[in-house]
Design an enzyme around this catalytic site. Structure first.
Site, PDB file in Angstrom:
ATOM      1  N   HIS A   1     -53.475  33.090 -53.632  1.00  0.00           N
ATOM      2  CA  HIS A   1     -53.585  32.732 -55.046  1.00  0.00           C
ATOM      3  C   HIS A   1     -52.247  32.936 -55.758  1.00  0.00           C
ATOM      4  O   HIS A   1     -52.141  33.643 -56.759  1.00  0.00           O
ATOM      5  CB  HIS A   1     -54.691  33.545 -55.706  1.00  0.00           C
ATOM      6  CG  HIS A   1     -56.038  33.341 -55.106  1.00  0.00           C
ATOM      7  ND1 HIS A   1     -56.416  33.887 -53.875  1.00  0.00           N
ATOM      8  CD2 HIS A   1     -57.117  32.634 -55.541  1.00  0.00           C
ATOM      9  CE1 HIS A   1     -57.665  33.533 -53.598  1.00  0.00           C
ATOM     10  NE2 HIS A   1     -58.104  32.775 -54.585  1.00  0.00           N
TER      11      HIS A   1
ATOM     12  N   HIS B   1     -64.729  35.414 -51.618  1.00  0.00           N
ATOM     13  CA  HIS B   1     -63.676  36.440 -51.718  1.00  0.00           C
ATOM     14  C   HIS B   1     -63.378  36.785 -53.180  1.00  0.00           C
ATOM     15  O   HIS B   1     -62.217  36.925 -53.580  1.00  0.00           O
ATOM     16  CB  HIS B   1     -62.416  36.009 -50.960  1.00  0.00           C
ATOM     17  CG  HIS B   1     -61.771  34.734 -51.427  1.00  0.00           C
ATOM     18  ND1 HIS B   1     -61.161  33.856 -50.564  1.00  0.00           N
ATOM     19  CD2 HIS B   1     -61.612  34.193 -52.664  1.00  0.00           C
ATOM     20  CE1 HIS B   1     -60.653  32.840 -51.238  1.00  0.00           C
ATOM     21  NE2 HIS B   1     -60.903  33.042 -52.518  1.00  0.00           N
TER      22      HIS B   1
ATOM     23  N   HIS C   1     -67.812  27.831 -58.642  1.00  0.00           N
ATOM     24  CA  HIS C   1     -67.230  28.527 -59.786  1.00  0.00           C
ATOM     25  C   HIS C   1     -66.126  27.672 -60.393  1.00  0.00           C
ATOM     26  O   HIS C   1     -65.497  26.861 -59.724  1.00  0.00           O
ATOM     27  CB  HIS C   1     -66.697  29.918 -59.420  1.00  0.00           C
ATOM     28  CG  HIS C   1     -65.555  29.978 -58.459  1.00  0.00           C
ATOM     29  ND1 HIS C   1     -65.594  29.465 -57.182  1.00  0.00           N
ATOM     30  CD2 HIS C   1     -64.321  30.558 -58.576  1.00  0.00           C
ATOM     31  CE1 HIS C   1     -64.459  29.718 -56.559  1.00  0.00           C
ATOM     32  NE2 HIS C   1     -63.657  30.363 -57.382  1.00  0.00           N
TER      33      HIS C   1
ATOM     34  N   GLU D   1     -62.524  25.592 -52.611  1.00  0.00           N
ATOM     35  CA  GLU D   1     -62.244  26.569 -51.551  1.00  0.00           C
ATOM     36  C   GLU D   1     -63.225  26.451 -50.385  1.00  0.00           C
ATOM     37  O   GLU D   1     -62.917  26.882 -49.264  1.00  0.00           O
ATOM     38  CB  GLU D   1     -62.310  27.994 -52.117  1.00  0.00           C
ATOM     39  CG  GLU D   1     -61.207  28.328 -53.111  1.00  0.00           C
ATOM     40  CD  GLU D   1     -61.409  29.681 -53.777  1.00  0.00           C
ATOM     41  OE1 GLU D   1     -60.434  30.229 -54.312  1.00  0.00           O
ATOM     42  OE2 GLU D   1     -62.561  30.188 -53.768  1.00  0.00           O
TER      43      GLU D   1
END
Length: 280
Positions: A59, A12, A195, A242
């Site tokens: 977030h 996402h 990431h 995530e």
């Protein structure tokens, strides 16, 4: 009765949103990503889901670090577009399914003993919206499916374990199956892949880990559910944790679910993965 007909694991990445909004999807840097979703959207149109359950993390747009739930389920008739600090994106409000949401809430809490935060108001942000953009392109008057947000804490430690997320998916399947109305559901597990966006390892990705994760998600999800946060963060970067949300999606499917699509693209600071399963 309710029936889960498919599942998708997908990234996402927030920059995808403005690319969609500005019609830049065919630019060279983005074309490989968006081209990979053409057959996925065709498949989704062919199976015609009524509802998408989107497993994502907020977030710090609607929740904040001082009050951040482990699991939060949307139980609203509609969901507003959240403001992540630069204004709201030009997207239609997301229609929910309050009847199914209420059934899921009761089943998950009473029967499966998951302590959920229930949200009668919730503004959704890129963690939810980017997967919707990629899978269910909207029109001016709305989205082609109703959607239910299922928010998971992957930013404020302590986090739920990968196995707890996998078990949530199994409970979600049972809850959908006990819904009395005839309804087709797809589950989206979002986030990742590798990431890291801060510290000395800013920009770190690990394609080898990402490909291994995709392999194991298909081949041995029960075993993969034993992965620790520490291993994910060490091998794939802090934000790669995530990926535990993909296990919620996989837990909602049959162990022998058939993989249909798989794609990987890492042009920037994030490994962007895609995998889809038919529940058969």
């Amino acid at each position: 009765m309710g029936r889960i007909v498919g599942g998708l694991g997908l990234s996402h990445v927030p920059s995808i949103g403005p690319v969609v909004d500005r019609n830049r999807t065919q630019e060279p840097a983005w074309k490989p990503l968006f081209d990979a979703y053409v057959p996925v959207r065709e498949w989704l149109r062919s199976i015609k889901p009524d509802v998408a359950i989107v497993v994502y993390n907020d977030h710090a747009a609607d929740f904040s670090f001082d009050k951040y739930p482990t699991f939060a389920l949307g139980v609203a008739e509609q969901y507003a577009i959240g403001d992540e600090g630069f204004g709201t994106r030009p997207l239609p409000t997301v229609a929910g399914d309050v009847e199914l949401s209420t059934h899921l809430a009761e089943a998950l809490v009473y029967e499966h003993e998951f302590d959920l935060t229930l949200c009668q108001e919730l503004a959704v942000e890129h963690g939810f919206l980017v997967p919707m953009n990629l899978c269910f392109p909207h029109e001016k008057n709305g989205w082609p499916v109703r959607a239910i947000p299922l928010q998971v804490n992957v930013i404020q430690h302590p986090l739920p374990t990968a196995r707890r997320c996998y078990r949530l998916g199994q409970a979600l399947r049972a809850a959908v199956s006990s819904y009395p109305k005839d309804l087709k559901v797809v589950v989206l597990g979002t986030g990742g892949m590798s990431h890291q966006l801060q510290g000395k390892r800013f920009g770190f990705t690990n394609e080898k880990f990402d490909q291994w994760f995709l392999d194991e998600l298909e081949r041995d999800p029960e075993g993969l559910a034993g992965i620790t946060h520490q291993r994910i963060m060490e091998e794939a970067g802090a934000e790669a944790v995530e990926l535990i949300m993909w296990l919620t999606m996989r837990g909602a499917l049959l162990p022998q679910a058939k993989r249909l699509h798989r794609h990987y693209y890492a042009p920037m600071t994030t490994g962007m993965g895609l995998i889809t399963f038919a529940d058969s």
